[in-house]
Write an enzyme that holds these catalytic residues in place. Structure first.
Site, mmCIF file in Angstrom:
data_model
loop_
_atom_site.group_PDB
_atom_site.id
_atom_site.type_symbol
_atom_site.label_atom_id
_atom_site.label_comp_id
_atom_site.label_asym_id
_atom_site.label_seq_id
_atom_site.Cartn_x
_atom_site.Cartn_y
_atom_site.Cartn_z
ATOM 1 N N LYS A 1 114.645 2.177 63.474
ATOM 2 C CA LYS A 1 115.047 2.678 64.794
ATOM 3 C C LYS A 1 116.169 3.707 64.701
ATOM 4 O O LYS A 1 116.324 4.541 65.590
ATOM 5 C CB LYS A 1 115.482 1.519 65.695
ATOM 6 C CG LYS A 1 114.315 0.657 66.134
ATOM 7 C CD LYS A 1 114.655 -0.192 67.340
ATOM 8 C CE LYS A 1 113.407 -0.905 67.844
ATOM 9 N NZ LYS A 1 113.652 -1.772 68.985
ATOM 10 N N LYS B 1 105.276 -0.531 71.545
ATOM 11 C CA LYS B 1 105.445 0.006 72.895
ATOM 12 C C LYS B 1 106.340 1.230 72.919
ATOM 13 O O LYS B 1 106.349 1.980 73.892
ATOM 14 C CB LYS B 1 105.939 -1.070 73.893
ATOM 15 C CG LYS B 1 107.120 -1.940 73.483
ATOM 16 C CD LYS B 1 107.528 -2.882 74.625
ATOM 17 C CE LYS B 1 107.745 -4.337 74.264
ATOM 18 N NZ LYS B 1 108.918 -4.653 73.446
ATOM 19 N N LYS C 1 102.632 -0.277 62.741
ATOM 20 C CA LYS C 1 102.295 -1.332 63.704
ATOM 21 C C LYS C 1 102.153 -0.740 65.104
ATOM 22 O O LYS C 1 102.771 0.282 65.421
ATOM 23 C CB LYS C 1 103.365 -2.433 63.692
ATOM 24 C CG LYS C 1 104.690 -1.981 64.219
ATOM 25 C CD LYS C 1 105.642 -3.115 64.572
ATOM 26 C CE LYS C 1 106.835 -2.456 65.240
ATOM 27 N NZ LYS C 1 107.912 -3.251 65.634
HETATM 28 P P1 TYM Z 1 109.551 -7.046 70.885
HETATM 29 O O1 TYM Z 1 109.867 -6.949 72.336
HETATM 30 O O2 TYM Z 1 109.558 -5.799 70.073
HETATM 31 O O3 TYM Z 1 108.134 -7.709 70.685
HETATM 32 C C1 TYM Z 1 107.800 -8.939 71.299
HETATM 33 C C2 TYM Z 1 106.950 -9.781 70.359
HETATM 34 O O4 TYM Z 1 105.758 -9.079 70.016
HETATM 35 C C3 TYM Z 1 105.607 -9.067 68.598
HETATM 36 N N1 TYM Z 1 104.938 -7.828 68.225
HETATM 37 C C4 TYM Z 1 103.794 -7.756 67.547
HETATM 38 N N2 TYM Z 1 102.978 -8.704 67.059
HETATM 39 C C5 TYM Z 1 101.858 -8.292 66.428
HETATM 40 N N3 TYM Z 1 101.526 -6.985 66.245
HETATM 41 C C6 TYM Z 1 102.312 -6.005 66.724
HETATM 42 N N4 TYM Z 1 101.993 -4.728 66.564
HETATM 43 C C7 TYM Z 1 103.513 -6.374 67.414
HETATM 44 N N5 TYM Z 1 104.504 -5.655 68.001
HETATM 45 C C8 TYM Z 1 105.373 -6.572 68.492
HETATM 46 C C9 TYM Z 1 107.018 -9.132 68.072
HETATM 47 O O5 TYM Z 1 107.051 -9.582 66.742
HETATM 48 C C10 TYM Z 1 107.659 -10.093 69.031
HETATM 49 O O6 TYM Z 1 107.388 -11.432 68.665
HETATM 50 N N6 TYM Z 1 113.736 -8.762 68.755
HETATM 51 C C11 TYM Z 1 112.549 -9.153 69.515
HETATM 52 C C12 TYM Z 1 112.860 -9.823 70.828
HETATM 53 C C13 TYM Z 1 113.770 -11.009 70.721
HETATM 54 C C14 TYM Z 1 113.402 -12.289 70.231
HETATM 55 C C15 TYM Z 1 114.597 -13.079 70.375
HETATM 56 C C16 TYM Z 1 112.238 -12.826 69.709
HETATM 57 C C17 TYM Z 1 115.072 -11.051 71.103
HETATM 58 N N7 TYM Z 1 115.569 -12.326 70.895
HETATM 59 C C18 TYM Z 1 114.591 -14.418 69.966
HETATM 60 C C19 TYM Z 1 112.256 -14.168 69.311
HETATM 61 C C20 TYM Z 1 113.432 -14.942 69.436
HETATM 62 C C21 TYM Z 1 111.751 -7.894 69.817
HETATM 63 O O7 TYM Z 1 112.246 -6.817 69.812
HETATM 64 O O8 TYM Z 1 110.479 -8.140 70.210
#
Ligand code: TYM
Length: 331
Positions: free
Chosen positions: A112, A196, A193
Site C-alpha cells: 500500500k 476493492k 488478488k
Molecule cells: P479487507 O476489508 O481488505 O477484506 C475483508 C476480508 O476479505 C478477504 N479478502 C479476500 N479473500 C479472498 N480473496 C480475495 N481476493 C480477498 N480480498 C480480500 C480479506 O482477507 C478479509 O478477510 N485488515 C482487514 C480488516 C480487519 C480485520 C480485523 C479482519 C480489521 N480488523 C480483525 C479480521 C480481524 C482488511 O483490510 O480486510
C-alpha cells in the site's frame, strides 16, 4: 467452551466477490456454533484518505450487506469499530508492545505504501489496531482471506508477548482460512488478488454488480495460453481462478467442473460461470436493497455497539490493571 469468532471488513470500497468468497461467506457459516462479533472497521479505512460523506454511506452499505448475506443479529453481534472506543485505546497500548521491525515486515503495508510520496502513520501501525480488534473479544477463531494471514500471525505474537510480560490476559487466536477461495485473483491479472482498491473496475466482480456487468466482466476475464480447461494454479492461474469461483458460487467440486468442460472451450465455461455468479448474487442483492431501504441496519448497529462495548470494556479493565494504567474513574 464454545468458540469466540471475530472478523472485520473495511468500508473502503464496494465489497468484491473475493471478500465474499474468502471471508464474508465464512462469517455466516461460523455464526451458528460460536459467539461471533463482526465489525465494520471504519478506523482502518481512514488509514488512507476517505471522503466523509462517502465513508458514512459505505458503512451503511456494508452493514446492510452483512445482513443480506445472512448474518443474523440474534446470533452475531454486528457493529462499527469506531462506536467502541476500546478499539482505539487497546490499539494504542498494543502499539507500545509491537516492534517497528515487525510492522516494517508487513507485506500489506509495503504494497500500500509503494509508489506513494507520503503515507500516514496509521497505515504503518494498522496491524496493532487489528490485533486490538481481535484480542478485545477473547477471540479464538478469525475467519479471513489469505492476505490477512501475516497480520494474524503478528496478532498472535503480540498476544503472547503481552501475556508473558503482564500475565495471562489475551486468548491467542487461530486463523481460519478456506483451502480454496482464500485468495481469489483479479480477472485482468491472475498474479494479483482481486481487490476493492484496484483502479481497474474490470479486475473485480462486486457483490452489487448488475447481471450485465457480471457477464461482461467474466466474458473479458483473461485466460491462459492453451485452450484446455484444467485446474493447475501454477501452470494455468487464470482458468484455475475461474474454476475456484465457479465451484464456490455453484457449490460444485472443481473435479466435477473439469470433467463437465472437457473438450469445451473457454467461451462455454465463462458463459456458464457468469450465470452461476448471477444466480448466486441475485437473491443477496434483492435482500440488500430491501434492508438498505428499511433502515433496519441502523438499529442492528446501535444494539451491536452496546453489546460489543460491554465485552470490550471488561477486557480493558483487565488490560489497564495489568499494564498499571490509571483506573481512577472506577475507584
Ligand atoms: P479487507 O476489508 O481488505 O477484506 C475483508 C476480508 O476479505 C478477504 N479478502 C479476500 N479473500 C479472498 N480473496 C480475495 N481476493 C480477498 N480480498 C480480500 C480479506 O482477507 C478479509 O478477510 N485488515 C482487514 C480488516 C480487519 C480485520 C480485523 C479482519 C480489521 N480488523 C480483525 C479480521 C480481524 C482488511 O483490510 O480486510
Amino acid at each position: 467452551m464454545s468458540h469466540r469468532v471475530f472478523s472485520g471488513i473495511q468500508p473502503s470500497g464496494q465489497i468484491t466477490l473475493g471478500n465474499y468468497l474468502g471471508a464474508l461467506r465464512q462469517f455466516v457459516a461460523m455464526q451458528h456454533d460460536a459467539k461471533a462479533f463482526y465489525c465494520v472497521v471504519d478506523l482502518h479505512a481512514i488509514t488512507v484518505a476517505q471522503d466523509p460523506a462517502l465513508l458514512r454511506e459505505r458503512i451503511m452499505d456494508l452493514a446492510a450487506l452483512y445482513l443480506a448475506v445472512g448474518l443474523d443479529p440474534r446470533e452475531s453481534t454486528l457493529f462499527v469499530q469506531s462506536d467502541v472506543s476500546a478499539h482505539s485505546e487497546l490499539g494504542w497500548i498494543l502499539q507500545c508492545v509491537v516492534h517497528m521491525g515487525e510492522l516494517s515486515r508487513m507485506t500489506q503495508f509495503k504494497e500500500k505504501a509503494e509508489g506513494k510520496d507520503t503515507v500516514t502513520a496509521g497505515l504503518f501501525t494498522y496491524p496493532a489496531l487489528m490485533a486490538a480488534d481481535i484480542l478485545l473479544y477473547r477471540t479464538s477463531r478469525v475467519p479471513v482471506g489469505e492476505d490477512q494471514k501475516q497480520h494474524l500471525e503478528l496478532t498472535r505474537d503480540i498476544a503472547m508477548r503481552f501475556n508473558s510480560r503482564f500475565g495471562e490476559t489475551f486468548v491467542v487466536p487461530e486463523v481460519m482460512m478456506l483451502k480454496e477461495g482464500a485468495r481469489i485473483m483479479s480477472l485482468d491479472d491472475p498474479a494479483r488478488k482481486m481487490s476493492k482498491s484496484n483502479p481497474n473496475p474490470q479486475s473485480r466482480i462486486e457483490i452489487l454488480d448488475s447481471p450485465d456487468d457480471i457477464r461482461k466482466k467474466v466474458g473479458r476475464a483473461v485466460t491462459d495460453s492453451d485452450r484446455e480447461i484444467r485446474y493447475d494454479p501454477q501452470g494455468k492461474p487464470a482458468v484455475s481462478n475461474l474454476l475456484v469461483i465457479y465451484s464456490l458460487t455453484a457449490d460444485m467440486t472443481i473435479d466435477g467442473l473439469v470433467a463437465q468442460y472437457e473438450g469445451k472451450g473457454y467461451g462455454a465455461l465463462k458463459k456458464d460461470l457468469a450465470e452461476a455468479i448471477v444466480a448466486h448474487l441475485t437473491p443477496i442483492q434483492e435482500k440488500y436493497r430491501e434492508i438498505r431501504q428499511s433502515g433496519r441496519a441502523e438499529d442492528v448497529l446501535r444494539q451491536g455497539a452496546i453489546t460489543a462495548a460491554q465485552v470490550a470494556e471488561e477486557t480493558m479493565d483487565l488490560v489497564r490493571e495489568r499494564v498499571g494504567l490509571g483506573g481512577f474513574r472506577r475507584r
